[in-house]
Write an enzyme that holds these catalytic residues in place. Structure first.
Site, mmCIF file in Angstrom:
data_model
loop_
_atom_site.group_PDB
_atom_site.id
_atom_site.type_symbol
_atom_site.label_atom_id
_atom_site.label_comp_id
_atom_site.label_asym_id
_atom_site.label_seq_id
_atom_site.Cartn_x
_atom_site.Cartn_y
_atom_site.Cartn_z
ATOM 1 C CE1 TYR A 133 29.569 42.515 37.426
ATOM 2 C CE2 TYR A 133 27.376 43.205 38.108
ATOM 3 C CZ TYR A 133 28.696 42.740 38.301
ATOM 4 O OH TYR A 133 29.200 42.347 39.504
ATOM 5 C CG ASP B 117 42.876 41.953 44.017
ATOM 6 O OD1 ASP B 117 42.899 42.970 43.156
ATOM 7 O OD2 ASP B 117 41.820 41.999 44.661
#
Ligand code: UDP
Length: 323
Positions: free
Chosen positions: A153, A31
C-alpha cells in the site's frame, strides 16, 4: 466551480463533497462503492448540483468526459485501510497505481488542477522511537520487505506521489499532494480495521475492545472536518502546487489510552483485551510504534491548524454511532 471527487462516496470524500456543496460548488463524484457507500451521500440526491456516477475510475472514456467538464479534481479513490490491503493485495495495487495514472493523464490532457491524496503510510516504519523528531515531508522513508504485504500500500501511494510530481515538473500540470495521517470522524466504518470506529462500536454494545500488541503504540488523530478544511485550503493555494504536504494533528495518544478513553466516554463496561498483531492481521504484519506529523508546512501554506482535540474527536464518533 465544477469539481470532480473520485472516491467521493467514501468517508473522506463525502465530507469533502458536503463542504464544497455548502460553499456553492457543483460536484461530480465517481465511486465504485467498493469501500464508499450511498448512505454517505444520499442527503444530496435531490440536489441538481450533485452528480454521482457509480463506476470505476479505470473507465477511461467516462473519466475523460468528466475531467474535461470540471475545473478541479480531488483524487481520493483508492483501496484503503490496512485490512483491505492485507486481504486483497492485487486490487490495492491496481487501483492505486493505475487509477492515479488515469487521473493524471486525463487532468494533463485538459490541464485541470489535481489534488492527489496520499497517506502517512508512505513514511513506512521510520518513526519508531519515542523521542524521534516529527515526520517532515522530506524525511527519508523506511519500507519493509516486499514479502511483507502491508508495504504494498505504502509503495503504491509513493508511486502516485512520484508520478504526480513528474507531471508537475515535466508537464507543468498543477498538482497538490497531501499525506493524510490517521483521519477519523462520523461515517468512518470499522469494517476496514480502523481503530476508533472499532473501539466505539464495541464499547457501545458492551463487547470487548480489542487492542493489538501491548497498546503502547501511539497515533495522532485528525478530525475529518479539519482534514477537509486543510485539503480545500491547500487546493486553492497556488504556493502549494508541486508540493507534498502533511495533513494531520500533532496531539498523540497511545492506543491503550484511547481504548480507556472510549470506554469511559461511552459509559461502557466493555473489557479491554490485548491480542497479538499476528492474531489480528495474520503473519507478515509490522506496525509503527508512533506516527506523528510535523505540520509546519501545512500551517505555512494553508494558514491552517487542526481545531479538534482528541476528546471532541472521540465524542463525535460516539455520537454518530449512538444514533
Ligand atoms: N488497532 C487496535 N485495535 C483495532 C484496530 C487497530 O489496537 O481494533 C491498532 C493498530 O494496530 C494500530 C492503531 O490501532 O497500531 C491504528 O490502527 P488503524 O488501522 O486505525 O491505523 P494505522 O495502523 O494505519 O495507523
Amino acid at each position: 466551480m465544477k469539481i470532480l471527487i473520485t472516491g467521493g462516496a467514501g468517508f473522506i470524500g463525502s465530507h469533502l463533497a458536503d463542504r464544497l456543496i455548502e460553499t456553492g460548488h457543483e460536484i461530480y463524484i465517481v465511486d465504485n462503492l467498493s469501500s464508499g457507500s450511498m448512505d454517505n451521500v444520499k442527503h444530496h440526491q435531490n440536489n441538481d448540483k450533485f452528480h454521482l456516477i457509480v463506476d470505476t475510475i479505470l473507465n477511461q472514456e467516462l473519466m475523460e468526459n468528466i475531467v474535461r467538464q470540471c475545473d478541479q479534481v480531488y483524487h481520493l479513490a483508492a483501496a484503503v485501510g490496512v485490512k483491505l490491503i492485507m486481504n486483497r493485495p492485487v486490487e490495492t495495487l491496481e487501483t492505486n497505481v493505475r487509477g492515479t495514472e488515469m487521473i493524471l493523464k486525463m487532468a494533463n490532457k485538459y490541464k485541470k488542477k489535481v489534488f492527489i491524496t496520499s497517506t502517512s503510510e508512505v513514511y513506512g516504519k521510520i518513526m519508531n522511537g519515542k523521542n524521534s523528531p516529527l515526520l517532515l515531508e522530506d524525511t527519508d522513508r523506511l519500507m519493509g520487505s516486499t514479502t511483507k504485504r502491508r508495504w504494498a500500500y505504502a509503495c503504491s501511494k509513493a508511486f502516485d506521489e512520484f508520478l504526480a510530481l513528474a507531471y508537475y515538473e515535466e508537464k507543468k500540470l498543477p498538482v497538490v499532494i497531501a499525506r493524510l495521517f490517521n483521519t477519523v470522524g462520523p461515517r468512518q466504518t470499522g469494517q476496514y480495521g480502523m481503530v476508533l470506529p472499532n473501539f466505539v462500536q464495541k464499547a457501545l454494545i458492551g463487547k470487548p475492545i480489542i487492542v493489538y500488541g501491548n497498546g503502547s503504540q501511539s497515533r495522532s488523530f485528525l478530525h475529518i472536518a479539519d482534514a477537509v478544511e486543510a485539503m480545500i485550503c491547500l487546493m486553492n493555494e497556488s504556493n502549494a502546487e508541486g508540493e507534498v504536504v502533511n495533513i494531520g494533528n500533532t496531539e498523540e495518544i497511545m492506543i491503550k489510552d484511547l481504548a480507556f478513553m472510549v470506554r469511559e466516554m461511552a459509559e461502557s463496561s466493555s473489557e479491554i483485551e490485548y491480542i497479538s498483531y499476528e492474531r489480528a492481521y495474520g503473519p507478515g504484519y509490522e506496525d509503527m510504534l508512533r506516527r506523528t506529523p510535523d505540520i509546519s508546512k501545512l500551517k505555512r501554506l494553508a494558514g491552517f491548524e487542526p481545531r479538534h482535540k482528541i476528546d471532541e474527536i472521540v465524542r463525535s464518533v460516539i455520537d454518530y454511532y449512538k444514533i
